[in-house]
Design a protein around this motif. Structure first.
Motif, PDB file in Angstrom:
ATOM      1  N   ALA A   1       0.923  -1.068   0.108  1.00 53.48           N
ATOM      2  CA  ALA A   1       0.051   0.030   0.028  1.00 53.48           C
ATOM      3  C   ALA A   1       0.806   1.288   0.178  1.00 53.48           C
ATOM      4  CB  ALA A   1      -0.853   0.076   1.246  1.00 53.48           C
ATOM      5  N   ASP A   2       2.116   1.273   0.431  1.00 57.70           N
ATOM      6  CA  ASP A   2       2.896   2.256   0.550  1.00 57.70           C
ATOM      7  C   ASP A   2       3.829   2.477  -0.462  1.00 57.70           C
ATOM      8  OD1 ASP A   2       4.233  -0.002   1.259  1.00 57.70           O
ATOM      9  OD2 ASP A   2       5.355   1.074   3.173  1.00 57.70           O
ATOM     10  N   ASN A   3       3.601   1.844  -1.590  1.00 55.90           N
ATOM     11  CA  ASN A   3       4.257   1.766  -2.697  1.00 55.90           C
ATOM     12  C   ASN A   3       3.675   2.896  -3.590  1.00 55.90           C
ATOM     13  OD1 ASN A   3       5.685   1.532  -5.249  1.00 55.90           O
ATOM     14  ND2 ASN A   3       4.473  -0.396  -6.034  1.00 55.90           N
ATOM     15  N   LEU A   4       4.360   4.308  -3.561  1.00 47.05           N
ATOM     16  CA  LEU A   4       3.815   5.382  -4.219  1.00 47.05           C
ATOM     17  C   LEU A   4       4.412   5.278  -5.757  1.00 47.05           C
ATOM     18  CD1 LEU A   4       4.788   7.984  -1.415  1.00 47.05           C
ATOM     19  CD2 LEU A   4       2.728   6.564  -1.799  1.00 47.05           C
ATOM     20  N   VAL A   5       3.553   4.642  -6.717  1.00 47.42           N
ATOM     21  CA  VAL A   5       3.985   4.217  -7.774  1.00 47.42           C
ATOM     22  C   VAL A   5       4.357   5.421  -8.687  1.00 47.42           C
ATOM     23  CG1 VAL A   5       2.976   2.121  -8.008  1.00 47.42           C
ATOM     24  CG2 VAL A   5       1.693   4.056  -8.523  1.00 47.42           C
TER      25      VAL A   5
END
Length: 516
Positions: free
Chosen positions: A458-462
């Protein structure tokens, strides 16, 4: 293992690739000490094993009793003066002294005796010229000989630095290839189920140790240290069947302490006090083999084993790890650029080994070295005769200053000609080996990353920094929204990518059909 890389315990040597039970060896073969034979496990005892290979626990026990006496390795019992004038230089230390006042790394200690000789010579010439007979000559030779000396020193310095830079280039290549091969083994080599998986894991760790042992063995070989029981090497390669293990000599690991006169002579650069750098090799009573090459053979055997058992299935990684094949492209022609070849990692290890040996074993031809030294000294000795007519008593300090400059440059060239030694200005090979050990530890500290674990977090700021939304939020949007946001990263001005960047993307996402 030293240098931050953990070695297996002496009593639990990991299984190695291609390991299988050895056949019985005839007594006549064992009696001749054939290094290829090792018919009994390390735990068995034999009374007639004087000529047999030394078991690995012997190395570890030896290190426990002789660690404090390894003067040439870690210099734990050396004086501050010895550590100051010997190297290689510690790259982590920082000096605030102005560079022209620093002594660590300077050739000033080796210039003391030549400067005293020049001072005495120039004083004698000046006294005779002032009190007995004028010995001064025309200073036209200052120009003529000065040009020749300048060319000679320039040639000496350029060739010496080229060798120093080549040595650094090869070690950089070794570090890079170690990273690549370690990643291929740890990430791209699979592990089977059950007990086979545990065996695969232990063999992968052992292969990592072989990568490090190659670098450490290369360091010792370049310094003419032929044994295998050095503190930083025995735990890595002591279990391998090598010539160096068979030729192990305790006296090589425990050299005699230097006398005061010999140490002082080395500090002052007296040639008569310097020992033959190859003396340990010459004193060996048995063939010492070629340890880095033998380690490379074991590493190559491991790569073949993981290809054979199916744990390394990718043909791309197989080719990168071991093989070197020509480009099969039909437009390929012999003699084209070397980039047309697929040069792989084990081949690069061999190239590094060969290249460093070339740097070590191909110094400046002796004729050049002798001629440059003679030209420099002739110029310095003739200098007082040319300066006396103009400078009188100032000839003495002027000759000393000129001699320091000329002889100092010649001394620097001689010192850095072999970049793999123990001088302050030599390459810090211990630092490079510790760097490889640390990086291997970093690679092996965690198992192979699972793509699902780090891609879908969820914290993968793509789309960072344009958007602060994570993978889950963008997964719920359409492909048009994602592509529109990617375009916005280019179109948006740098000021729009500040704290209000998420607002820009939010406005785009609310109008999916709008052209961005």
């Amino acid at each position: 293992m030293t240098d931050g890389h953990s070695a297996p315990a002496p009593d639990a040597a990991p299984a190695t690739a291609g390991d299988h039970t050895a056949a019985p060896v005839p007594a006549d073969v064992r009696a001749h000490g054939d290094h290829h034979t090792q018919s009994q496990p390390h735990g068995l005892k034999e009374q007639d094993s004087a000529e047999r290979l030394t078991p690995r626990p012997t190395f570890m026990e030896h290190l426990a009793t002789s660690r404090d006496s390894q003067f040439h390795l870690d210099r734990q019992d050396s004086s501050e003066l010895d550590r100051y004038f010997h190297g290689p230089r510690d790259m982590d230390k920082h000096s605030k002294w102005p560079i022209f006042l620093r002594m660590h790394g300077s050739v000033t200690p080796k210039m003391i005796l030549p400067m005293l000789w020049v001072a005495g010579w120039s004083t004698a010439v000046t006294l005779i010229s002032a009190k007995v007979h004028d010995l001064s000559i025309s200073n036209i030779l200052l120009t003529v000989l000065g040009f020749v000396v300048g060319l000679a020193l320039s040639f000496r310095s350029s060739t010496a630095y080229e060798r120093w830079a080549d040595g650094r280039k090869y070690w950089s290549q070794l570090i890079q290839t170690s990273r690549n091969l370690a990643r291929t083994i740890w990430i791209n080599t699979g592990e089977r189920e059950g007990d086979l998986g545990k065996e695969d894991l232990l063999r992968k760790i052992s292969a990592m140790n072989l990568i490090l042992s190659f670098a450490v063995a290369l360091k010792h070989k370049l310094r003419f240290e032929p044994d295998i029981a050095y503190e930083d090497l025995a735990g890595l390669a002591g279990h391998l069947d090598t010539f160096a293990r068979d030729a192990h000599d305790r006296n090589i690991i425990n050299p005699k302490a230097k006398t005061l006169w010999k140490s002082a002579g080395e500090y002052l650069g007296v040639s008569f006090a310097e020992s033959n750098p190859r003396k340990l090799i010459k004193r060996s009573k048995k063939p010492i083999g070629h340890l880095p090459l033998e380690i490379l053979n074991h590493l190559s055997a491991y790569v073949d084993s993981i290809v054979a058992n199916g744990t390394l299935v990718s043909t791309l990684h197989q080719g990168q790890a071991s093989k070197k094949k020509k480009n099969t492209d039909p437009i390929y022609k012999p003699g084209q650029n070397a980039n047309q070849m697929t040069v792989t990692m084990l081949a690069v290890f061999n190239e590094v080994l060969t290249g460093t040996e070339r740097v070590l074993d191909t110094p400046l031809p002796t004729a050049y070295s002798i001629a440059i030294a003679q030209i420099s000294w002739i110029y310095v000795l003739v200098l007082p005769f040319q300066l006396y007519a103009s400078l009188r008593w100032v000839t003495i300090p002027a000759s000393m200053v000129a001699a320091y400059i000329i002889l100092g440059l010649a001394t620097i060239g001689s010192e850095i000609e072999n970049p793999f030694g123990q001088d302050v200005n030599d390459l810090p090979l211990e630092v490079y080996c510790r760097q490889i050990a640390l990086e291997l530890d970093v690679i092996t500290a965690t198992p192979r990353p699972n793509v699902e674990d780090f891609m879908t977090r969820a914290d993968n700021l793509v789309l960072f920094p344009l958007s602060q939304n994570g993978y889950d939020e963008w997964k719920d949007r359409s492909v048009e929204d994602i592509r529109g946001a990617l375009r916005a990263k280019v179109v948006a001005s740098p000021t729009a990518l500040g704290s209000d960047a998420s607002t820009v993307v939010a406005s785009i996402s609310t109008q999916p059909k709008q052209s961005v």
